[in-house]
Design an enzyme around this catalytic site. Structure first.
Site, short mmCIF file in Angstrom:
data_model
loop_
_atom_site.label_atom_id
_atom_site.label_comp_id
_atom_site.label_asym_id
_atom_site.label_seq_id
_atom_site.Cartn_x
_atom_site.Cartn_y
_atom_site.Cartn_z
N GLN A 1 0.83 -1.21 0.00
CA GLN A 1 0.00 0.00 0.00
C GLN A 1 0.87 1.26 0.00
O GLN A 1 0.56 2.25 0.67
CB GLN A 1 -0.94 0.00 1.21
CG GLN A 1 -2.18 -0.85 1.01
CD GLN A 1 -3.03 -0.37 -0.18
OE1 GLN A 1 -3.16 0.82 -0.44
NE2 GLN A 1 -3.59 -1.31 -0.92
N SER A 2 1.95 1.25 -0.77
CA SER A 2 2.87 2.39 -0.77
C SER A 2 2.22 3.66 -1.32
O SER A 2 1.76 3.70 -2.46
CB SER A 2 4.09 2.04 -1.63
OG SER A 2 4.88 3.19 -1.85
N ASN A 3 2.22 4.71 -0.48
CA ASN A 3 1.78 6.03 -0.94
C ASN A 3 2.81 6.64 -1.89
O ASN A 3 2.47 7.36 -2.83
CB ASN A 3 1.59 6.96 0.26
CG ASN A 3 0.50 6.48 1.19
OD1 ASN A 3 -0.66 6.37 0.80
ND2 ASN A 3 0.86 6.17 2.44
#
Ligand SMILES: *Cc1c(COP(=O)(O)O)cnc(C)c1O
Length: 338
Positions: free
Chosen positions: A79-81
């Protein structure tokens, strides 16, 4: 007075406009114990739904374009921003983006993954959380791109290079200007740290402001990820490298007490929810309509609330929470407290 060299040095280095700046500094509800809360809204940087990576990407992409890159490659958690905002940056700049995300390929993309795909990025999942495997997969993707004759710009996790962090030295000046306009002298600035780039840049900007004679607030990073090694050593090194990158290492000194990382709110590990963070998320949502996430900002704000409740700050004090973004992860499974 701010260090005059910092502004000039930042202006002399490559940058592409991607973020909506300055971000607002907004008054929040009073904290337990009576201190005034201010929120630095880097969740509102724009660029694919906002977050702190937009600032770093202005500098990273500025360098990449200068060096003739024609594709962007980066890596992050599922879930890397950072990966999501890199995908958006590529869309803005007309550059293809290749992402390597750790963990198994999800049956249904969620949260940041949906947005990264929407922005047109191509994603390779590593199948595991293992760091060495992800480095190997990045190597494979790089070899494929180079085999196709591409000029690849590789950004490390979180975009935490000296150039990327320099954007947060600049952000410190932005905050200082806003505080001056409001007549504020905050007691502290609190934010979440995982790869250390945000923290290192803020440390560099704070040290430069102090060298210019300014009174500077305390800077407290709340650690939320031990996965990348010794964050304290890396952040101190990156802060020094950021000053060197800006040509200020001769004029601006970092002091041993400058590095403050509070590890009391990470809980069992990166992206593992905690009861304190969930309570902090509800506090901010239900008192201010602010959206915090379980991976980063919820844990950092839990730290801020705990220190306020312990009496570290009280009536008459101003405390700044640097809201680094992260809202898209709320729409992934387990993204919000039950
Ligand atoms: C990446 C990120 C952070 C941490 O920033 P670093 O510079 O990597 O330490 C904090 N909050 C959010 C929402 C992020 O995406």
């Amino acid at each position: 007075m701010l260090s005059p060299g910092l502004r000039a040095s930042l202006d002399a280095r490559p940058r592409c406009p991607l973020a909506t700046l300055p971000t607002p500094l907004q008054r929040g509800p009073d904290l337990p114990g009576g201190a005034r809360l201010w929120v630095k809204r880097d969740d509102l940087t724009g660029l694919g739904l906002g977050g702190n990576k937009a600032r770093k990407l202005e500098r990273l992409c500025g360098e990449a374009l200068d060096q003739g890159a024609d594709v962007l490659l980066t890596v992050g958690a599922g879930q890397s921003n950072h990966c999501r905002q890199t995908a958006a940056a590529g869309a803005v700049l007309g550059l293809p983006v290749e992402l390597v995300l750790t963990g198994p390929e999800p049956a249904e993309p969620a949260g940041n993954q949906i947005l990264s795909a929407l922005f047109g990025a191509r994603t390779t999942y590593t199948g595991t959380e293992d760091i060495e495997t992800s480095a190997a997969v990045v190597g494979d993707v790089l070899a494929r791109l180079q085999g196709e004759g591409r000029e690849v710009a590789i950004f490390p996790p979180g975009g935490s290079t000296a150039a990327g962090a320099s954007a947060f030295a600049e952000a410190w000046l932005e905050l200082a200007d806003q505080c001056a306009a409001l007549g504020l002298s905050p007691a502290a600035v609190v934010h979440a740290s995982s790869t250390g780039g945000t923290h290192a840049g803020l440390m560099a900007g704070r040290a430069a402001a102090r060298a210019g004679g300014a009174e500077v607030p305390a800077l407290i990073a709340v650690g939320v990820a031990k996965v990348f090694g010794d964050l304290g050593v890396q952040t101190a090194d990156l802060a020094a490298a950021t000053l060197a990158h800006l040509g200020l290492d001769g004029d601006v000194a970092l002091e041993p007490g400058d590095l403050v990382i509070d590890w009391d709110f990470e809980g069992p590990g990166y992206a593992v929810p905690t009861a304190e963070a969930d309570a902090a998320i509800r506090w901010a949502a239900q008192r201010a309509g602010l959206v915090l996430d379980r991976v980063y900002t919820g844990k950092a704000f839990a730290g801020l609330l705990a220190h306020a409740a312990d009496g570290r700050w009280g009536r008459g004090d101003d405390v700044v929470f640097w809201h680094t973004g992260g809202a898209p992860a709320l729409f992934a499974p387990g993204g919000v407290p039950a």
